[in-house]
Motif scaffolding. Structure first.
Motif, mmCIF file in Angstrom:
data_model
loop_
_atom_site.group_PDB
_atom_site.id
_atom_site.type_symbol
_atom_site.label_atom_id
_atom_site.label_comp_id
_atom_site.label_asym_id
_atom_site.label_seq_id
_atom_site.Cartn_x
_atom_site.Cartn_y
_atom_site.Cartn_z
ATOM 1 N N ILE A 211 0.838 -1.205 0.000
ATOM 2 C CA ILE A 211 0.000 0.000 0.000
ATOM 3 C C ILE A 211 0.871 1.252 0.000
ATOM 4 C CG2 ILE A 211 -1.611 1.342 1.418
ATOM 5 C CD1 ILE A 211 -2.798 -1.411 2.257
ATOM 6 N N LEU A 212 1.898 1.276 0.836
ATOM 7 C CA LEU A 212 2.784 2.432 0.894
ATOM 8 C C LEU A 212 3.553 2.615 -0.415
ATOM 9 C CD1 LEU A 212 4.137 2.122 4.551
ATOM 10 C CD2 LEU A 212 2.364 3.654 3.675
ATOM 11 N N PHE A 213 3.940 1.511 -1.049
ATOM 12 C CA PHE A 213 4.623 1.594 -2.339
ATOM 13 C C PHE A 213 3.717 2.226 -3.395
ATOM 14 C CE2 PHE A 213 5.253 -0.243 -6.554
ATOM 15 C CZ PHE A 213 6.539 0.195 -6.829
ATOM 16 N N PHE A 214 2.473 1.764 -3.475
ATOM 17 C CA PHE A 214 1.554 2.313 -4.472
ATOM 18 C C PHE A 214 1.207 3.766 -4.179
ATOM 19 C CE2 PHE A 214 0.629 -2.150 -5.676
ATOM 20 C CZ PHE A 214 0.938 -2.025 -7.023
ATOM 21 N N ALA A 215 1.081 4.119 -2.909
ATOM 22 C CA ALA A 215 0.822 5.516 -2.558
ATOM 23 C C ALA A 215 1.987 6.399 -2.995
ATOM 24 C CB ALA A 215 0.574 5.650 -1.059
ATOM 25 N N ARG B 84 13.155 10.354 -0.371
ATOM 26 C CA ARG B 84 13.863 9.450 0.547
ATOM 27 C C ARG B 84 14.675 10.241 1.568
ATOM 28 N NH1 ARG B 84 12.694 4.169 0.906
ATOM 29 N NH2 ARG B 84 14.810 3.905 1.634
ATOM 30 N N VAL B 85 15.300 11.316 1.121
ATOM 31 C CA VAL B 85 16.119 12.128 2.020
ATOM 32 C C VAL B 85 15.254 12.768 3.109
ATOM 33 C CG1 VAL B 85 17.515 14.237 2.168
ATOM 34 C CG2 VAL B 85 17.956 12.580 0.350
ATOM 35 N N TYR B 86 14.092 13.306 2.736
ATOM 36 C CA TYR B 86 13.239 14.026 3.680
ATOM 37 C C TYR B 86 12.120 13.181 4.267
ATOM 38 C CZ TYR B 86 15.749 18.095 2.123
ATOM 39 O OH TYR B 86 16.747 18.978 1.836
ATOM 40 N N GLY B 87 12.065 11.902 3.947
ATOM 41 C CA GLY B 87 11.033 11.035 4.504
ATOM 42 C C GLY B 87 9.641 11.406 4.042
ATOM 43 N N ALA B 88 9.537 11.852 2.804
ATOM 44 C CA ALA B 88 8.269 12.376 2.300
ATOM 45 C C ALA B 88 7.235 11.300 1.998
ATOM 46 C CB ALA B 88 8.517 13.197 1.037
ATOM 47 N N LEU B 89 7.635 10.050 1.945
ATOM 48 C CA LEU B 89 6.708 8.991 1.542
ATOM 49 C C LEU B 89 6.280 8.114 2.712
ATOM 50 C CD1 LEU B 89 8.570 8.024 -1.739
ATOM 51 C CD2 LEU B 89 6.665 9.617 -1.464
ATOM 52 N N LYS B 90 6.564 8.531 3.921
ATOM 53 C CA LYS B 90 6.247 7.727 5.102
ATOM 54 C C LYS B 90 4.879 8.102 5.652
ATOM 55 C CE LYS B 90 10.931 6.667 6.312
ATOM 56 N NZ LYS B 90 11.872 6.461 7.368
ATOM 57 N N SER C 175 7.060 17.354 4.461
ATOM 58 C CA SER C 175 8.199 16.696 3.804
ATOM 59 C C SER C 175 8.079 16.684 2.283
ATOM 60 C CB SER C 175 8.354 15.271 4.337
ATOM 61 O OG SER C 175 8.641 15.290 5.700
ATOM 62 N N PRO C 176 6.926 16.299 1.717
ATOM 63 C CA PRO C 176 6.818 16.386 0.252
ATOM 64 C C PRO C 176 6.870 17.819 -0.264
ATOM 65 C CG PRO C 176 5.144 14.919 1.106
ATOM 66 C CD PRO C 176 5.784 15.579 2.276
ATOM 67 N N ALA C 177 6.442 18.780 0.560
ATOM 68 C CA ALA C 177 6.528 20.177 0.134
ATOM 69 C C ALA C 177 7.988 20.591 -0.038
ATOM 70 C CB ALA C 177 5.820 21.078 1.139
ATOM 71 N N TRP D 49 -3.065 14.279 -1.969
ATOM 72 C CA TRP D 49 -2.492 12.932 -1.839
ATOM 73 C C TRP D 49 -2.294 12.551 -0.383
ATOM 74 C CZ3 TRP D 49 2.433 11.975 0.205
ATOM 75 C CH2 TRP D 49 2.852 10.648 0.154
ATOM 76 N N ALA D 50 -1.741 13.463 0.408
ATOM 77 C CA ALA D 50 -1.466 13.166 1.816
ATOM 78 C C ALA D 50 -2.767 12.903 2.574
ATOM 79 C CB ALA D 50 -0.688 14.308 2.465
ATOM 80 N N CYS D 51 -3.764 13.731 2.345
ATOM 81 C CA CYS D 51 -5.045 13.548 3.055
ATOM 82 C C CYS D 51 -5.717 12.233 2.655
ATOM 83 C CB CYS D 51 -5.971 14.731 2.788
ATOM 84 S SG CYS D 51 -5.402 16.267 3.537
ATOM 85 N N VAL D 52 -5.761 11.960 1.370
ATOM 86 C CA VAL D 52 -6.402 10.724 0.898
ATOM 87 C C VAL D 52 -5.606 9.499 1.358
ATOM 88 C CG1 VAL D 52 -6.982 9.393 -1.183
ATOM 89 C CG2 VAL D 52 -7.573 11.811 -1.053
ATOM 90 N N SER D 53 -4.294 9.561 1.241
ATOM 91 C CA SER D 53 -3.459 8.425 1.654
ATOM 92 C C SER D 53 -3.581 8.141 3.139
ATOM 93 C CB SER D 53 -1.995 8.674 1.299
ATOM 94 O OG SER D 53 -1.840 8.786 -0.083
#
Length: 181
Positions: free
Chosen positions: A13-17, A66-72, A84-86, A127-131
């Motif tokens: 799920i995290l990979f697809f997000a 990956r550097v900023y942990g934006a996908l966690k 982080s994604p910002a 994306w963040a809210c939906v995820s």
């Protein structure tokens, strides 16, 4: 086995997000470049070199993510998942602007990058809210019983209650209390 399957499902799920937001941002990049910079860079849609630039943009996004942990998604609070994604978007778009200037051999117009950054930020927030909502529905907060000793658990409760998305304290019991109460 059940815990391993749960963790494997969580990783998928995290990979697809993560893939979704990276693809969305790459599509926004392609659209902005094709719309605003095509006459200057002589871009034709979906040529190999242009696809390479879009793929490079996606790789840079992934690197900064990956550097900023934006996908966690499941590890951080919603504000951190947006923050982080910002940062990732700002740094990636700055690097991409420099690349576009080098390709065009002069300083390019900056307003398309600003438009792209705003579109990316909007996409990140959605994306963040939906995820987080999907993740919260699939992996609800853990229900817990707090057992404490001689020290007051209020500080611990404050820390745990700051993450209501992860933990839910149902009750607290002092270890020296009579269990029959």
């Amino acid at each position: 086995k059940k815990v391993k399957n749960r963790e494997d499902a969580k990783r998928v799920i995290l990979f697809f997000a993560a893939a979704v937001i990276i693809v969305i941002e790459a599509v926004i990049f392609e659209h902005i470049c094709f719309t605003y910079y095509r006459p200057i860079l002589f871009w034709k849609r979906w040529q190999n070199g242009n696809l390479l630039m879009v793929c490079l943009y996606a790789v840079i996004i992934y690197f900064f993510s990956r550097v900023y942990g934006a996908l966690k998604i499941g590890h951080h609070r919603l504000t951190d998942v947006i923050y982080s994604p910002a940062l990732t978007v700002l740094f990636t778009n700055a690097v991409s602007y420099v690349q576009l200037c080098l390709m065009g051999r002069h300083i390019m117009e900056f307003h398309p990058i600003i438009i792209m950054t705003v579109m990316d930020m909007l996409a990140v927030v959605i994306w963040a809210c939906v995820s987080r909502w999907i993740y919260g529905k699939m992996y609800s907060a853990r229900r817990m019983l707090l057992i404490y000793g001689e020290y007051d658990p209020d500080d611990l409760l404050t820390k745990i209650n700051s993450r209501k998305d992860k933990y839910r304290i149902l009750d607290k019991i002092c270890i020296s209390e009579d269990p029959e109460k």
